[in-house]
Design a protein around this motif. Structure first.
Motif, PDB file in Angstrom:
ATOM      1  N   ASP A 284      12.174 -14.488 -11.254  1.00  0.00           N
ATOM      2  CA  ASP A 284      11.168 -12.924 -10.915  1.00  0.00           C
ATOM      3  C   ASP A 284      11.992 -12.621  -9.600  1.00  0.00           C
ATOM      4  N   GLY A 285      13.189 -13.883  -8.877  1.00  0.00           N
ATOM      5  CA  GLY A 285      13.502 -12.685  -7.851  1.00  0.00           C
ATOM      6  C   GLY A 285      14.327 -11.765  -8.077  1.00  0.00           C
ATOM      7  N   VAL A 286      14.759 -11.495  -9.487  1.00  0.00           N
ATOM      8  CA  VAL A 286      15.855 -10.091  -9.382  1.00  0.00           C
ATOM      9  C   VAL A 286      15.337  -9.083  -9.920  1.00  0.00           C
ATOM     10  N   LEU A 287      13.953  -9.351  -9.579  1.00  0.00           N
ATOM     11  CA  LEU A 287      14.048  -8.047 -10.033  1.00  0.00           C
ATOM     12  C   LEU A 287      13.085  -7.006  -8.995  1.00  0.00           C
TER      13      LEU A 287
ATOM     14  N   ALA B 223       0.688  -1.675   0.021  1.00  0.00           N
ATOM     15  CA  ALA B 223       0.374  -0.256   0.294  1.00  0.00           C
ATOM     16  C   ALA B 223       0.953   1.262   0.154  1.00  0.00           C
ATOM     17  N   ILE B 224       1.700   1.301   0.680  1.00  0.00           N
ATOM     18  CA  ILE B 224       3.073   2.645   0.836  1.00  0.00           C
ATOM     19  C   ILE B 224       3.914   2.571  -0.588  1.00  0.00           C
ATOM     20  N   LYS B 225       3.845   3.052  -0.920  1.00  0.00           N
ATOM     21  CA  LYS B 225       5.075   3.888  -2.355  1.00  0.00           C
ATOM     22  C   LYS B 225       5.695   4.875  -1.599  1.00  0.00           C
ATOM     23  N   LYS B 226       7.005   4.541  -2.158  1.00  0.00           N
ATOM     24  CA  LYS B 226       8.649   5.700  -1.610  1.00  0.00           C
ATOM     25  C   LYS B 226       8.818   5.865  -2.437  1.00  0.00           C
ATOM     26  N   ASP B 227       9.721   7.110  -3.564  1.00  0.00           N
ATOM     27  CA  ASP B 227      10.186   7.734  -3.531  1.00  0.00           C
ATOM     28  C   ASP B 227      11.461   7.457  -3.369  1.00  0.00           C
ATOM     29  N   ASN B 228      13.057   7.640  -4.278  1.00  0.00           N
ATOM     30  CA  ASN B 228      13.933   7.683  -3.917  1.00  0.00           C
ATOM     31  C   ASN B 228      14.714   8.492  -2.570  1.00  0.00           C
ATOM     32  N   SER B 229      14.235   9.423  -1.923  1.00  0.00           N
ATOM     33  CA  SER B 229      14.321  10.549  -0.748  1.00  0.00           C
ATOM     34  C   SER B 229      14.112   9.869   0.081  1.00  0.00           C
TER      35      SER B 229
ATOM     36  N   PRO C 141      17.283   3.886  -5.934  1.00  0.00           N
ATOM     37  CA  PRO C 141      15.773   3.215  -6.534  1.00  0.00           C
ATOM     38  C   PRO C 141      16.128   1.908  -6.323  1.00  0.00           C
ATOM     39  N   THR C 142      17.376   0.905  -5.202  1.00  0.00           N
ATOM     40  CA  THR C 142      16.625  -0.697  -5.050  1.00  0.00           C
ATOM     41  C   THR C 142      16.972  -0.479  -3.855  1.00  0.00           C
TER      42      THR C 142
ATOM     43  N   ALA D 288       8.297  -4.925  -7.436  1.00  0.00           N
ATOM     44  CA  ALA D 288       9.102  -5.124  -6.392  1.00  0.00           C
ATOM     45  C   ALA D 288      10.298  -5.196  -5.572  1.00  0.00           C
ATOM     46  N   ALA D 289      10.795  -4.214  -6.324  1.00  0.00           N
ATOM     47  CA  ALA D 289      11.719  -3.103  -5.749  1.00  0.00           C
ATOM     48  C   ALA D 289      11.146  -2.203  -4.959  1.00  0.00           C
ATOM     49  N   GLU D 290      10.025  -1.693  -5.349  1.00  0.00           N
ATOM     50  CA  GLU D 290       9.270  -0.584  -4.632  1.00  0.00           C
ATOM     51  C   GLU D 290       9.061  -1.566  -3.629  1.00  0.00           C
TER      52      GLU D 290
END
Length: 727
Positions: free
Chosen positions: A341-344, A136-142, A480-481, A352-354
């Motif tokens: 898909d584990g590398v996503l 539910a929570i999305k983050k930016d790179n900050s 970003p990851t 997956a990264a978010e």
């Protein structure tokens, strides 16, 4: 006028569970005496900061069973306690930041609702899956660290036959081991000791011999009397660590590579076998446990190590670092559910990264008893302190755990996620109410860098409330990851004892959503048979992964359907994921005077479409249109918007409707309101993805609620003798 109902409703939202038969699904209903009820729909988390989460939720009220519902939205901040082993959280204290609830003008109705809710509130206990928060929570790179990491490639070796990488922390350091009555290499996790002119090493169930520590290792098939005695004791410990069962799989003899510098080993079972990834221009090596890819368009080879991507013109190198947002676009198109898909989680911009970034910021929390929590600080000789660059703090170079001194002369010791403070370097120590002032400024090139990820949230005269995030264990949000380790090499302390430092390379760290970072290096894990013991006994020289009691889970190497030295030789608990089953990730469980939530998932049901008979979906709204049935029978399809309005998606038209309490109708959301529709679509997507993640967790970790066997290989006290390490 409505402040009491707002507060009571948010209590319901965060802690509802009316009885032992209560449903752990949404929506939640509270019956009111004299008729009527309040319904609360699934919370929509918005942000996360430490152990606090904010969000909103839609609510409705019916005066009678057949009355039209009046809808509203609630905005909240909640304190949560977490159990990351079971991936669950309990939401506790709270604060209401805003509420929009129109249509209730009768104060008597408000009072009735408040009284009913407050009567039930003491028995409520809401469990929330961490995957609900994450999706539910999305983050930016900050949220990523601004610190500079070292991303230069380590030495990368490729082999196409069984090979074991043996790590030494620099040149061999030799000490006399009183239990072995022999010289032993103390700066390696493998057991390496000398008898006469011969060095002996135990790796993956097999003994090897050589006249030199760094090379020439061959299998030893003629064990001396002393080696037989050591072998018998190791086999006994292996059996104990395997639940009393004999190890049945046959060990595999491998080539041995001894590394004294940062090194990673790639290997395949035979020549690399490339297979295609559907709908992409990527190939992957199928007969390896490593993440090795080839981009057909550029003909470049990519490998993922410790969360970092490296590229080369061929599998033998040389390798160069490639940022996660500079990969070919097809990496983001790797299908979820496919073999790779584990590398996503390490591909910029993917869901997956978010989610991995959010997961890295969810703390493991605990309550520390001031009276009983203790720490033991040891120094190799007199304490030696050195300035930490860019801070006012000094760090002890020769201590068994992280110890700092601030300009006021206060000493801070960090032990397994708990800060202690003293006026003297040797104590006495007491649980600290605050962290060292400059801890946030500690740079990544300091071995104490991970200490900035241990927090103090609150305190009372009896307790201190603490928590740590993935950074304490070496997992960081970087750009970003996420990545493992800072990439820096930290020089160990070597005097009369050896204190290693955290490492990035050599152990094949990779990420998965359920256990976090796991390691799977080489083919056989020699020290797995004897554990990471300290002091007496036949143990390796030390652990280099972070806090003293922490040991990451193990990822067995898979090669085309079989294991090299696999099964119990890879995992002495006989399960691929020992972190979940044995609580290895939560280091608070190993500390006296510390209590941490062990939240049982066994009664948790994330299938939100299966709702009890008193769900709001069984009450008629607008004639024959039953609420909750507009989305294929899903009664949990009501959402609160950021503007406080309430929305529902119509399954037939796939359009969003908004509730008009004045007319008691659902009205279409105008197509011109693109931002609002986009936000609602994201909320729906997050809720659906949360269910998928939870189902995957239940599938992939089926034994998570089993009782945990004794962990005989885990140290019960601080290091002594030749081995040791810092927390």
């Amino acid at each position: 006028m409505y402040s009491r109902i707002y507060l009571s409703l948010i209590v319901l939202l965060l802690t509802v569970s009316l009885s032992v038969q209560a449903q752990d699904v949404w929506p939640k209903d509270v019956a009111l005496s004299g008729g009527g009820k309040v319904t609360v729909y699934e919370p929509q988390p918005e942000s996360l900061s430490g152990n606090k989460t904010t969000g909103r939720a839609a609510v409705s009220y019916r005066k009678t069973a057949n009355a039209e519902p009046i809808f509203g939205a609630i905005f909240y901040t909640a304190i949560m306690s977490t159990d990351k082993d079971n991936r669950m959280a309990e939401l506790e204290s709270l604060d209401v930041t805003n509420a929009k609830f129109t249509g209730i003008d009768d104060q008597a109705q408000v009072d009735q609702m408040v009284a009913a809710i407050e009567k039930e509130a003491p028995g409520w206990n809401l469990k929330i899956s961490l995957d609900e928060l994450i999706t539910a929570i999305k983050k930016d790179n900050s949220s990523a660290t601004n610190d500079q990491f070292k991303n230069d490639p380590p030495k990368i070796i490729y082999r196409n036959k069984p090979t074991t990488l043996v790590i030494l922390d620099g040149d061999p350091k030799i000490q006399k081991d009183k239990d072995l009555d022999a010289d032993k290499v103390v700066n390696s996790p493998n057991l390496i000791f000398k008898e006469g002119n011969q060095w002996n090493m135990y790796v993956g169930g097999i003994w090897y011999k050589s006249s030199s520590i760094k090379e020439g290792w061959k299998q030893n098939t003629a064990l001396s009397t002393k080696l037989k005695s050591v072998n018998d004791q190791i086999k006994k410990q292996e059996k104990e660590n395997n639940g009393g069962k004999e190890l049945t799989e046959k060990p595999v003899v491998t080539d041995i590579i001894v590394a004294t510098e940062p090194t990673e080993l790639l290997q395949s079972k035979g020549e690399a076998d490339y297979k295609t990834i559907q709908n992409t221009s990527l190939l992957y090596v199928s007969n390896t446990s490593n993440e090795i890819f080839k981009d057909i368009n550029s003909q470049k080879t990519y490998v993922l190590l410790a969360g970092r991507w490296y590229t080369s013109t061929n599998i033998n190198g040389p390798w160069t670092y490639t940022a996660a947002d500079q990969l070919p676009a097809d990496f983001a198109k790797i299908p979820e559910g496919s073999d790779k898909d584990g590398v996503l989680a390490n591909v910029a911009g993917t869901d997956a990264a978010e989610e991995a970034k959010i997961d890295a910021e969810i703390p493991q929390t605990a309550k520390v008893d001031r009276k009983t929590a203790t720490v033991k600080v040891e120094y190799d000789g007199a304490p030696k302190f050195k300035q930490i660059e860019g801070t006012s703090l000094q760090l002890a170079e020769n201590s068994n755990i992280t110890v700092m001194i601030d300009p006021a002369g206060r000493y801070f010791a960090l032990d397994n996620g708990i800060w202690f403070v003293s006026k003297n370097p040797t104590g006495p120590w007491e649980v600290a109410n605050e962290r060292p002032k400059d801890v946030e400024k500690i740079p990544a090139n300091s071995p104490a860098y991970n200490s900035k990820y241990v927090y103090i949230y609150d305190n009372t005269p009896e307790y201190v409330y603490v928590g740590y995030t993935a950074g304490y264990m070496g997992g960081y949000v970087y750009g970003p990851t996420i990545v493992y380790g800072t990439g820096f090499y930290y020089h160990p302390w070597y005097g009369s004892v050896y204190y290693p430092r955290p490492v990035t390379w050599g152990f094949g760290f990779s990420y998965n959503p359920w256990t976090g970072w796991s390691m799977g290096f080489g083919v056989n894990y020699g020290f797995m048979h004897i554990g990471f013991g300290w002091g007496g006994g036949y143990h390796g020289g030390g652990c280099w992964f972070g806090p003293p009691m922490y040991r990451p889970p193990y990822r067995p190497p898979y090669h085309g359907g079989g294991y090299y030295g696999g099964g119990n030789h890879v995992n002495h608990y006989g399960n691929t994921n020992i972190t979940i089953n044995n609580n290895h990730n939560n280091i608070y469980n190993n500390h006296q005077g510390v209590s941490t939530k062990n939240i049982d998932r066994s009664n948790y049901n994330n299938n939100n479409s299966k709702v009890g008979n008193n769900a709001v979906g069984n009450n008629k709204v607008n004639g024959n249109n039953k609420m909750g049935n507009t989305s294929g029978g899903n009664k949990n399809n009501v959402f609160a918007g950021k503007d406080g309005s309430v929305y529902q998606k119509d399954a037939k038209t796939n359009n969003w409707n908004t509730r008009d309490n004045k007319t008691n109708n659902w009205k279409p959301v105008g197509n011109d309101n693109a931002n609002r529709v986009s936000d609602l679509n994201n909320q729906q997507k997050a809720r659906d993805r949360s269910n998928t993640r939870q189902n995957n967790f239940n599938r992939d970790v089926p034994n998570r609620t089993q009782s945990r066997p004794a962990q005989s290989s885990r140290p019960a006290s601080r290091p002594t003798g030749g081995g040791g390490r810092r927390g």
